[in-house]
Scaffold this motif. Structure first.
Motif, PDB file in Angstrom:
ATOM      1  N   TYR A  83       0.637  -1.334  -0.071  1.00 56.95           N
ATOM      2  CA  TYR A  83      -0.110  -0.004  -0.153  1.00 56.95           C
ATOM      3  C   TYR A  83       0.834   1.404   0.035  1.00 56.95           C
ATOM      4  CZ  TYR A  83       0.701  -0.780   4.949  1.00 56.95           C
ATOM      5  OH  TYR A  83       1.148  -1.175   6.346  1.00 56.95           O
ATOM      6  N   ASP A  84       2.253   1.303   0.431  1.00 57.46           N
ATOM      7  CA  ASP A  84       3.121   2.305   0.386  1.00 57.46           C
ATOM      8  C   ASP A  84       3.638   2.624  -0.920  1.00 57.46           C
ATOM      9  OD1 ASP A  84       3.777   5.036   1.577  1.00 57.46           O
ATOM     10  OD2 ASP A  84       5.539   3.997   2.233  1.00 57.46           O
ATOM     11  N   ASP A  85       3.083   2.668  -1.975  1.00 56.68           N
ATOM     12  CA  ASP A  85       3.876   2.737  -3.352  1.00 56.68           C
ATOM     13  C   ASP A  85       3.255   3.544  -4.232  1.00 56.68           C
ATOM     14  OD1 ASP A  85       4.519   2.015  -6.245  1.00 56.68           O
ATOM     15  OD2 ASP A  85       6.066   0.685  -5.134  1.00 56.68           O
ATOM     16  N   PRO A  86       3.614   4.631  -4.957  1.00 56.41           N
ATOM     17  CA  PRO A  86       2.772   5.241  -5.925  1.00 56.41           C
ATOM     18  C   PRO A  86       2.091   4.607  -6.974  1.00 56.41           C
ATOM     19  CG  PRO A  86       4.675   6.823  -5.180  1.00 56.41           C
ATOM     20  CD  PRO A  86       4.954   5.243  -4.603  1.00 56.41           C
ATOM     21  N   GLY A  96      -3.924   2.256   1.300  1.00 61.02           N
ATOM     22  CA  GLY A  96      -3.454   2.616  -0.436  1.00 61.02           C
ATOM     23  C   GLY A  96      -4.449   2.627  -1.301  1.00 61.02           C
ATOM     24  N   PHE A  97      -5.727   1.728  -1.053  1.00 61.94           N
ATOM     25  CA  PHE A  97      -6.736   1.640  -1.691  1.00 61.94           C
ATOM     26  C   PHE A  97      -7.543   2.913  -1.642  1.00 61.94           C
ATOM     27  CE2 PHE A  97     -11.106  -0.497  -2.364  1.00 61.94           C
ATOM     28  CZ  PHE A  97     -11.027  -0.308  -3.593  1.00 61.94           C
ATOM     29  N   SER A  98      -7.860   3.319  -0.510  1.00 63.69           N
ATOM     30  CA  SER A  98      -8.674   4.569  -0.231  1.00 63.69           C
ATOM     31  C   SER A  98      -7.976   5.841  -0.663  1.00 63.69           C
ATOM     32  CB  SER A  98      -9.209   4.841   1.182  1.00 63.69           C
ATOM     33  OG  SER A  98      -7.905   4.789   2.069  1.00 63.69           O
ATOM     34  N   ALA A  99      -6.547   5.747  -0.694  1.00 65.11           N
ATOM     35  CA  ALA A  99      -5.702   6.836  -1.311  1.00 65.11           C
ATOM     36  C   ALA A  99      -5.885   7.007  -2.635  1.00 65.11           C
ATOM     37  CB  ALA A  99      -4.158   6.843  -0.967  1.00 65.11           C
TER      38      ALA A  99
END
Length: 322
Positions: free
Chosen positions: A147-150, A182-185
């Motif tokens: 989740y922490d990857d652009p 990451g999904f909600s981002a």
């Protein structure tokens, strides 16, 4: 830090992964509309390849690797949907995938990961798995963070593009579950980029309040999840996903596991769609907020995944009296 994934990044990801993932159904649910008192649209991402939205980000990430990176393989940490998705996408692209899983992971997820082509290594817990991933990364493997990857976030954001295009009109409220964020981002960046007025409600379950605790503390807080919604059980949020939550979310609704199970059963019986608790919790959250909806508003629920064992559903029904 400032959130670093844009609407343009997500639109580029949509072009990159086009034809490799399913455009999952978006439609008005008469049953949920009646229960919530406003027109309610569902995005049934639970019908996606590998059973969840995760293949979107994984394709976007892995398609961007160099030939040398592909040859060295990828490593990832996940006890659920991301593990299955990385394994499937890597297999399709001819890349070795090593998946580090907590030892208490659901047997179904181990089997699905291995069947998708991934090699599984069990670790004491998620925190230990992340530490192990750093070791493999030091040996040359590419760490595909869940989740922490652009690139992962941009790929996931394509769900938001499809929802906005297929919903048949303006959406006032969107409910989306949060694991590591990451999904909600990604979906938040897409939807807010297209319509800044849309209100996005994040959803967590009790025992998996990773983002809630991080925002309250003002920094990532390691947790040991206890919720049955295992795919929401990220061990920590990150500065990137926290920045996105601050920028895009109206609130985070925390619902009991029992309510997630109750709505899982309702959707299965009435909507004929199988969901995991990480998806059905959005229905529970919308029910908890139904008194806030105004006449004429439209609500959308993102149903993110379906990787759940029927034996677990039966056990949860007995445990919670559903």
């Amino acid at each position: 830090m400032n959130f670093d994934v844009t609407l343009a990044d997500i639109q580029a990801a949509a072009n990159r992964i086009a034809g490799k993932v399913r455009r999952t159904p978006t439609f008005m649910s008469a049953g949920l509309s009646a229960r919530l008192g406003v027109e309610t649209v569902v995005k049934v991402e639970s019908l996606q390849l590998a059973g969840s939205f995760k293949v979107r980000g994984c394709y976007n990430k892995l398609l961007g690797l160099s030939e040398a990176e592909r040859a060295r393989g990828v490593v990832t940490v996940s006890g659920g949907n991301h593990a299955i998705a990385v394994s499937l996408v890597a297999s399709m692209l001819g890349i070795k995938a090593l998946v580090l899983m907590p030892k208490n992971v659901a047997p179904l997820n181990i089997r699905l990961t291995q069947e998708a082509g991934g090699e599984v290594e069990l670790c004491e817990d998620a925190l230990a798995a992340f530490s192990k991933a750093e070791e493999y990364e030091g040996k040359g493997m590419t760490h595909v963070h869940s989740y922490d990857d652009p690139a992962i976030i941009a790929g996931h954001g394509t769900v938001g593009l499809e929802l906005a295009a297929d919903a048949g009109g303006r959406i006032d409220h969107v409910f989306i579950s949060i694991g590591g964020g990451g999904f909600s981002a990604g979906v938040g960046a897409a939807l807010k980029g297209l319509d800044p007025a849309v209100r996005i409600h994040g959803v967590e379950t009790e025992g998996a309040t990773t983002m809630t605790q991080a925002l309250e503390a003002g920094k990532p807080v390691p947790i040991r999840p206890t919720s049955i919604a295992r795919t929401l059980g990220a061990p920590f949020a990150t500065e990137r996903t926290m920045a996105a939550a601050r920028q895009f979310l109206e609130e985070i609704v925390v619902v009991p596991d029992a309510e997630a199970v109750r709505e899982l059963v309702w959707v299965l019986q009435n909507g004929r769609v199988l969901l995991e608790p990480a998806a059905s919790c959005t229905v529970a959250a919308a029910m908890a907020r139904k008194d806030q909806f105004k006449p004429g508003e439209r609500v959308a629920l993102v149903l993110c995944g379906s990787n759940v064992a029927l034996d677990d559903i039966e056990r949860w029904r007995q445990e919670f009296g559903v």
